[in-house]
Design a protein around this motif. Structure first.
Motif, short mmCIF file in Angstrom:
data_model
loop_
_atom_site.label_atom_id
_atom_site.label_comp_id
_atom_site.label_asym_id
_atom_site.label_seq_id
_atom_site.Cartn_x
_atom_site.Cartn_y
_atom_site.Cartn_z
N ALA A 197 45.47 61.29 3.69
CA ALA A 197 44.28 61.98 4.20
C ALA A 197 44.62 63.17 5.08
O ALA A 197 43.72 63.88 5.53
CB ALA A 197 43.31 61.04 4.93
N GLU A 198 45.90 63.38 5.33
CA GLU A 198 46.34 64.54 6.12
C GLU A 198 47.81 64.81 5.80
O GLU A 198 48.52 63.91 5.33
CB GLU A 198 46.19 64.24 7.62
CG GLU A 198 47.09 63.11 8.08
CD GLU A 198 46.87 62.70 9.53
OE1 GLU A 198 45.89 63.15 10.14
OE2 GLU A 198 47.71 61.93 10.04
N PRO A 199 48.26 66.03 6.04
CA PRO A 199 49.67 66.31 5.75
C PRO A 199 50.60 65.59 6.72
O PRO A 199 50.25 65.42 7.89
CB PRO A 199 49.79 67.83 5.96
CG PRO A 199 48.45 68.34 6.31
CD PRO A 199 47.53 67.20 6.52
N TRP A 200 51.73 65.17 6.23
CA TRP A 200 52.79 64.62 7.09
C TRP A 200 54.11 65.01 6.48
O TRP A 200 54.17 65.59 5.39
CB TRP A 200 52.62 63.12 7.32
CG TRP A 200 52.47 62.21 6.12
CD1 TRP A 200 51.59 62.37 5.09
CD2 TRP A 200 53.19 61.00 5.86
NE1 TRP A 200 51.71 61.32 4.21
CE2 TRP A 200 52.68 60.47 4.65
CE3 TRP A 200 54.21 60.31 6.53
CZ2 TRP A 200 53.17 59.28 4.09
CZ3 TRP A 200 54.67 59.14 5.98
CH2 TRP A 200 54.16 58.63 4.77
N THR A 201 55.20 64.72 7.17
CA THR A 201 56.49 65.27 6.75
C THR A 201 57.51 64.15 6.52
O THR A 201 57.29 63.01 6.89
CB THR A 201 57.05 66.17 7.87
OG1 THR A 201 57.16 65.38 9.04
CG2 THR A 201 56.15 67.35 8.14
N GLU A 202 58.64 64.56 5.93
CA GLU A 202 59.72 63.58 5.72
C GLU A 202 60.23 63.05 7.06
O GLU A 202 60.60 61.89 7.18
CB GLU A 202 60.88 64.21 4.95
CG GLU A 202 60.77 64.12 3.45
CD GLU A 202 60.42 62.73 2.92
OE1 GLU A 202 59.45 62.65 2.12
OE2 GLU A 202 61.08 61.72 3.27
N SER A 203 60.24 63.92 8.08
CA SER A 203 60.76 63.42 9.35
C SER A 203 59.77 62.43 9.97
O SER A 203 60.18 61.45 10.60
CB SER A 203 61.12 64.56 10.30
OG SER A 203 59.97 65.19 10.76
N MET A 204 58.48 62.64 9.75
CA MET A 204 57.51 61.63 10.22
C MET A 204 57.73 60.33 9.46
O MET A 204 57.65 59.24 10.02
CB MET A 204 56.07 62.11 10.02
CG MET A 204 55.61 63.10 11.08
SD MET A 204 54.07 63.91 10.62
CE MET A 204 52.85 62.66 11.04
N ARG A 205 58.03 60.43 8.16
CA ARG A 205 58.28 59.20 7.39
C ARG A 205 59.46 58.44 7.97
O ARG A 205 59.42 57.23 8.14
CB ARG A 205 58.53 59.52 5.92
CG ARG A 205 59.18 58.31 5.23
CD ARG A 205 58.83 58.05 3.83
NE ARG A 205 58.98 59.16 2.95
CZ ARG A 205 58.27 59.31 1.84
NH1 ARG A 205 57.37 58.41 1.52
NH2 ARG A 205 58.45 60.34 1.07
N ARG A 206 60.54 59.18 8.24
CA ARG A 206 61.74 58.51 8.76
C ARG A 206 61.43 57.81 10.08
O ARG A 206 61.81 56.66 10.30
CB ARG A 206 62.88 59.52 8.95
CG ARG A 206 63.61 59.82 7.63
CD ARG A 206 64.93 60.54 7.88
NE ARG A 206 64.72 61.84 8.50
CZ ARG A 206 64.46 62.96 7.81
NH1 ARG A 206 64.41 62.96 6.50
NH2 ARG A 206 64.26 64.11 8.45
N HIS A 207 60.68 58.50 10.93
CA HIS A 207 60.32 57.90 12.22
C HIS A 207 59.47 56.64 12.00
O HIS A 207 59.76 55.58 12.58
CB HIS A 207 59.54 58.92 13.06
CG HIS A 207 58.89 58.32 14.26
ND1 HIS A 207 59.62 57.83 15.32
CD2 HIS A 207 57.59 58.09 14.56
CE1 HIS A 207 58.79 57.33 16.22
NE2 HIS A 207 57.55 57.47 15.78
N ILE A 208 58.45 56.75 11.16
CA ILE A 208 57.55 55.61 10.91
C ILE A 208 58.33 54.43 10.33
O ILE A 208 58.16 53.29 10.74
CB ILE A 208 56.42 56.03 9.93
CG1 ILE A 208 55.42 56.95 10.63
CG2 ILE A 208 55.72 54.81 9.35
CD1 ILE A 208 54.35 57.53 9.72
#
Ligand code: DLL
Length: 419
Positions: A197-208
């Motif tokens: 529902a919103e943009p996110w990034t690979e670095s956010m994925r790694r953090h999550i």
């Protein structure tokens, strides 16, 4: 797949031609009828549909089904004060549920999962879309909707939740809040997140993934096409498979509208192949991505789109809610005492998007007592809440303090580092 798509495309074109005035008029202008579409490549001859078309025919002008057959309406932000409205027949809901079942299954969710659905329920498509999909898959759904973070954490822990659906930024916020409460989410049974529902990034994925001890999957969709479930990642987590049997993707140059060759980055255009209540022909999503047809190691043959990082228009997505600067502008202009100078500042605090709007006020208001400023402040907060469905921080500033631009006004200062 291609013959199926062509057959469905023909059906949907005929339906739109017979039942939607705007579409019929546009085809006639070009001297076309649905019969002129002999192959999938002929789709490029067809006119685009845009958000402005939904706005101009508000609320029901693009419906291809009589209201008796429409069983659900949803709505999403338009560029002005009015939302855009989308409609579903019973069959449309079945297709939507079906693509959501496939989406959740693609993330490894099964009937054994306990799914916390923290997408908002209501006019937004996220809540009900994920809900019906998870339920049809046979999972146990907790329809908790968005907000009330502490309750979310309590439920996640006490109900032994194994999968969560929400915006990525909200999940990051949840992780932080859990940390403050002394709860380590990695130690909970949670193992899957379905975020979109919103943009996110690979670095956010790694953090999550590392802070949550889960696998995080990207889900894409938009109200105009159906809602969530247009495309989804698989276990490979390298691009999102488009459910091409229902949604036909093209990539065009965002400026010229010309189709771009395979693999090039451009604007995603989607044609719904099975929608009945509101067929969308060549809908300009404004989302920038590329189409990948290279086979995916997961074995699915559906083509993929790259993660969507940006849009070609000025729409901002804040906590999953779509916001156009023009909506803010028209709300501000309806309040007496403000000047047409404003700036939207986006930041991210504790994982949660914050929006502050700086508004210049007239010299009269500014030189008045504090009381007048406070009243004006509250009025603006109220107007924006009414228009956007979002409480935003307002800072009233002196006349002439917002930097003037020599070209386009710099309305939005995005400091969220979405990179
Ligand atoms: O956001 C539907 C949705 C709900 C998708 C839940 C995924 C999960 P709208 O409110 O109409 O619908 O907003 C659609 O959101 O055009 C994109 O700009 C953006 N968007 C949606 N998913 C993603 C994503 C829902 N995974 C608009 N990545 C779209 C980046 C996304 N942007």
């Amino acid at each position: 797949m291609r013959p199926l798509q062509l057959e469905r495309l023909r059906g949907v074109l005929q339906r739109a031609f017979d039942r939607v005035e705007l579409f019929r008029a546009r085809l006639k202008e070009r001297g076309l009828t649905p019969a002129d579409i002999g192959g999938l490549e002929d789709i490029a001859k067809l006119p685009f549909t845009t958000k402005a078309d939904l706005r101009d025919t508000y609320p029901f002008g693009l419906f291809a089904s009589p209201i008796e057959e429409v069983v659900r309406l949803h709505a999403s932000s338009g560029t002005t004060g009015k939302p855009i409205v989308v409609a579903y027949t019973r069959e449309d809901l079945d297709v939507w549920t079906n693509v959501m079942v496939r989406s959740l299954a693609s993330c490894g969710i099964t009937h054994g999962d306990i799914v916390q659905n923290a997408y908002g329920y209501g006019l937004f498509t996220g809540g009900l879309g994920a809900h019906y999909g998870a339920e049809a898959l046979g999972a146990t759904v907790i329809p908790i909707s968005g907000g009330n973070t502490e309750r979310q954490i309590m439920v996640m822990k006490d109900f032994k939740v194994t999968a969560i659906c929400c915006t990525p930024s909200y999940f990051i916020h949840l992780l932080e809040r859990a940390g403050e409460l002394g709860i380590d989410v990695r130690k909970l049974p949670l193992r899957t997140g379905v975020f979109g529902a919103e943009p996110w990034t690979e670095s956010m994925r790694r953090h999550i993934e590392s802070a949550g001890g889960i696998r995080a999957f990207d889900i894409y969709g938009l109200s105009e096409i159906t809602g969530p479930g247009v495309a989804i990642e698989c276990c490979t987590q390298d691009g999102l498979h488009v459910f091409e049997d229902h949604f036909y993707p093209e990539i065009v140059d965002p400026e010229s509208g010309e189709p771009l060759p395979e693999g090039c980055e451009g604007e995603l255009v989607v044609t719904t192949l099975s929608k009945r209540a509101m067929p969308m022909i060549r809908y300009r999503t404004r989302d920038i991505t590329a189409l990948i047809s290279k086979p995916c190691p997961c074995g699915r043959t559906l083509r993929r789109i790259r993660r969507i990082g940006r849009r070609s228009d000025d729409m901002i997505i804040i906590r999953g809610i779509n916001v156009f600067p023009s909506q803010i502008e028209s709300a501000l202009m309806s309040v007496e005492g403000t000047l047409p100078h404003y700036q939207i500042v986006l930041t991210r605090e504790k994982g949660l998007d914050q929006m502050e709007v700086l508004v210049e006020v007239t010299p009269e208001v500014f030189s008045d007592q504090i009381g007048a400023l406070e009243t004006l402040h509250d009025k603006i907060v109220y107007e924006l809440d009414q228009t956007l469905g979002l409480r935003v921080a307002i800072r009233l500033v002196r006349p002439q303090t917002i930097q003037r631009s020599e070209g386009k006004a710099l309305r939005v200062s995005d400091r969220r580092n979405l990179g």
